[in-house]
Each structure stands twice: as structure tokens, then as C-alpha cells.
Design an enzyme around this catalytic site. Structure first.
Site, mmCIF file in Angstrom:
data_model
loop_
_atom_site.group_PDB
_atom_site.id
_atom_site.type_symbol
_atom_site.label_atom_id
_atom_site.label_comp_id
_atom_site.label_asym_id
_atom_site.label_seq_id
_atom_site.Cartn_x
_atom_site.Cartn_y
_atom_site.Cartn_z
ATOM 1 N N ARG A 65 0.909 -1.170 0.057
ATOM 2 C CA ARG A 65 0.045 -0.032 -0.159
ATOM 3 C C ARG A 65 0.835 1.246 -0.303
ATOM 4 O O ARG A 65 0.707 2.323 -0.732
ATOM 5 C CB ARG A 65 -0.715 0.181 1.196
ATOM 6 N N THR A 66 1.682 1.604 0.909
ATOM 7 C CA THR A 66 2.366 2.608 1.064
ATOM 8 C C THR A 66 3.327 2.979 -0.217
ATOM 9 O O THR A 66 3.355 4.052 -0.682
ATOM 10 C CB THR A 66 3.306 2.632 2.189
ATOM 11 N N LYS A 93 25.155 -5.350 -1.880
ATOM 12 C CA LYS A 93 26.552 -5.481 -2.277
ATOM 13 C C LYS A 93 27.408 -4.738 -1.220
ATOM 14 O O LYS A 93 28.872 -4.576 -1.504
ATOM 15 C CB LYS A 93 26.912 -4.828 -3.686
ATOM 16 N N ARG A 115 11.366 3.924 3.248
ATOM 17 C CA ARG A 115 10.985 3.189 4.346
ATOM 18 C C ARG A 115 12.266 2.105 4.765
ATOM 19 O O ARG A 115 12.921 1.640 3.885
ATOM 20 C CB ARG A 115 9.941 2.110 3.619
ATOM 21 N N HIS A 145 5.370 6.191 11.443
ATOM 22 C CA HIS A 145 4.835 6.214 10.188
ATOM 23 C C HIS A 145 4.094 7.338 9.811
ATOM 24 O O HIS A 145 2.957 7.203 9.596
ATOM 25 C CB HIS A 145 3.978 4.922 10.099
HETATM 26 N N1 ASP Z 1 1.543 -0.971 7.074
HETATM 27 C C1 ASP Z 1 1.726 -0.534 8.449
HETATM 28 C C2 ASP Z 1 3.013 -0.350 8.429
HETATM 29 O O1 ASP Z 1 4.041 -0.379 7.397
HETATM 30 C C3 ASP Z 1 1.195 -1.275 9.427
HETATM 31 C C4 ASP Z 1 1.723 -2.897 9.527
HETATM 32 O O2 ASP Z 1 2.530 -3.074 8.783
HETATM 33 O O3 ASP Z 1 1.174 -3.500 10.394
HETATM 34 O O4 ASP Z 1 3.615 -0.089 9.707
#
Ligand code: ASP
Length: 317
Positions: A65-66, A93, A115, A145
């Protein structure tokens, strides 16, 4: 102390965490996102605000999703988008994160969406980048987040506009959840008067009440008369040792069923950041039921990420 997310004039330069951001900036993001919701309904789903800018989406940890919604958001702002698959890249590497960033900066990247499994990774990168480059934290370890927290409050504000008159319950694995931390900071900064956390002691951080929340261990008590129920994923991948008897046992005590949801207000909404574990933290009938706003959260996430990126791009020093 100077907040590293803000310019000297107090404008948003990077989005690293919600903690420490003033209410005015949170409202600026939410109001800007409101203006982007309609873009998705146009025949040409694009605005030119980031034309000529390059956004690098660097995901050192998996995400569906993100990552996808950041990419769609950047494309709807007319930016050029690069997605870096770190598993197959130079990190494997032995290159350091900062060398990766330096190389992408040498290719004239204007914004990094990061991320990473380590808390603080986005802060480290933000400290290091050239003054015209912006960093967005798309989730760092258990820490933060921020765009998830913002899309959650955007969704709440959409369904329950009077934020000053709400009771919100956050349920489940608060200990490992960067989402819960960001939600708590966003809700308390925006003036939501009662934020509850409902979890067993083993899944709550020490001194969680210092964040301004009311703690419940009994789900039936904690859900009583709330307007919003935010379920969290049980983050088994972050658990060391036996923190829970079993996922079936967890579902019995802390899983959201219609019966438990009926203790909340009749018009309460149900949220979940995804990915959901059906039958562990939430029953399928509730996840797909008419009080669920789990898919609208995803849709609003695009508008909120468009707002964040366009605001940052407009605040270059
Ligand atoms: N998608 C959210 C996160 O990246 C929640 C989860 O993974 O539970 O933190």
C-alpha cells in the site's frame, strides 16, 4: 532545540515524524489533501505541481500500500518517479545507505521517500542530504509512520468532522506499531479529547500513558461508547520470545467481532492500516462490514501523500 523537519521560518522541509509538528502544519496537510481528493475523479488525474521534479521511492523493507500510493501520488503531481528495489540493489553488495543517497543525489533526485526497518533511518538521511532535497519517512522500525497517521486522521475527520468531541480506541499490538505512535501524536495534537489504547500488558510500551492516552486491558470496557475503533496488525515478525499464548487466544480476547463492536457507538467507524490478519485481530464480517472504512483509508492515503509531497516541494530553501 531546532526541529530538523522545519525550515528556519517554521515551514515543513522534511516529514520525519508527527511528534513535534504544530497543529497548524497538520491542518495545512489535511486541508491540502482535501483539495486533492477530487483529482482522482477527473478524466486526467494529474496536476502539474511537481512537474520536472524527481522522487525516489527507496524501500528497504517490503510494502504494498504505502509504496504504491506514494508512487501514484507523485505521478498525479506530475513528478518523475524512480522505485528502488533495495533487495536487488547495491545495498546487498555492501554499499552504505548514505552512499546510495549520494549517488541518487548526483542524479538530481529532489525528494526521497524512505522505508527502513531501523528506527531513525529517515532522520539520518535528512541530516545528510543537500539543502534543496526533501525526505519523507514512509515507516522506520517501530518509531514512526507519519503519512499513515495523517491519512488515518484525514479519514476520521472525513467521517467525524467534530474532532473535539471524539473518543478513539486503538486496539492491539501497540508495542511494535509505528502506526499507533503516529496516530496518537496526530490525534492528541489535533485536540481529540479521549484516545484509548486497548491491549494486553505485554503488547504495550512502558509508560504509554505519558503519550496522553487512557489504558485498557479489557476490550469490552475499552470499546464502550467510542466513535472510532482503530485495529492494529499483530506484528509477529517483530516479536521476540513468547509475548502471546497463540493467535487464536489473541482473537478471542482482542479480536474485533461484531458483538464487541456493538459496544461502541452505533455509528462508530472501524479502521485498520493493513495488511490485515483476518481471524487474528479482526473478523472478516467486520472488516468487510458497513462500519468499515478500511478501503477508503487507502484511497485517502493518495490525497494525503500528494499533499505532503507538494507542500515539501513548495518549501525549498
Ligand atoms: N503497513 C503498516 C506499517 O508499515 C502497518 C503494518 O505493517 O502493520 O507499519
Amino acid at each position: 532545540m531546532h526541529n530538523p523537519q522545519l525550515t528556519k521560518e517554521g515551514k515543513l522541509k522534511h516529514l520525519l515524524s508527527i511528534e513535534g509538528l504544530p497543529k497548524s502544519i497538520l491542518n495545512q496537510i489535511l486541508d491540502t489533501a482535501e483539495s486533492f481528493v477530487g483529482v482522482a475523479e477527473r478524466e486526467v488525474k494529474k496536476v502539474p505541481l511537481m512537474r520536472g521534479k524527481t522522487v525516489c521511492n527507496i524501500f528497504f523493507e517490503n510494502s504494498t500500500r504505502t509504496r504504491t500510493t506514494f508512487e501514484i501520488a507523485a505521478k498525479r503531481l506530475s513528478a518523475d518517479v524512480i522505485n528502488l528495489n533495495v533487495n536487488t540493489s547495491s545495498q546487498s553488495k555492501g554499499e552504505t545507505i548514505l552512499d546510495t543517497i549520494n549517488n541518487l543525489t548526483a542524479m538530481h533526485a529532489d525528494m526521497f521517500v524512505i522505508r527502513h526497518a531501523q528506527s531513525g533511518a529517515a532522520h539520518l538521511i535528512a541530516k545528510h542530504v543537500a539543502p534543496h532535497v526533501h525526505v519523507v519517512n514512509a515507516g522506520d522500525g517501530r518509531h514512526s509512520h507519519p503519512t499513515q497517521g495523517l491519512l488515518d486522521v484525514f479519514t476520521i475527520r472525513h467521517y467525524k468532522p467534530d474532532m473535539h468531541n471524539l473518543r478513539v480506541a486503538i486496539v492491539g499490538d501497540v508495542l511494535h506499531s509505528r502506526v499507533a505512535r503516529s496516530e496518537i501524536h496526530a490525534l492528541t495534537t489535533l485536540g481529540v479529547p479521549e484516545v484509548r489504547v486497548i491491549a494486553p500488558k505485554t503488547l504495550l510500551p512502558e509508560h504509554v500513558e505519558k503519550l496522553g492516552v487512557h489504558v485498557y486491558h479489557d476490550m469490552c470496557e475499552g470499546l464502550r461508547d467510542v466513535d472510532v475503533v482503530m485495529m492494529l496488525r499483530l506484528q509477529s515478525e517483530r516479536m521476540t520470545g513468547a509475548m502471546l499464548p497463540s493467535s487464536q487466544e489473541f482473537f478471542k480476547t482482542y479480536g474485533l467481532t461484531q458483538e464487541k463492536l456493538d459496544l461502541a457507538k452505533p455509528d462508530a467507524i472501524v479502521m485498520h492500516p493493513g495488511p490485515m490478519n483476518r481471524g487474528v485481530e479482526i473478523d472478516s464480517a467486520v472488516a468487510d462490514g458497513n462500519q468499515s472504512v478500511i478501503l477508503p483509508q487507502v484511497t485517502y492515503g493518495i490525497a494525503v501523500r500528494m499533499a505532503v509531497m507538494s507542500i515539501l516541494a513548495g518549501n525549498s530553501e
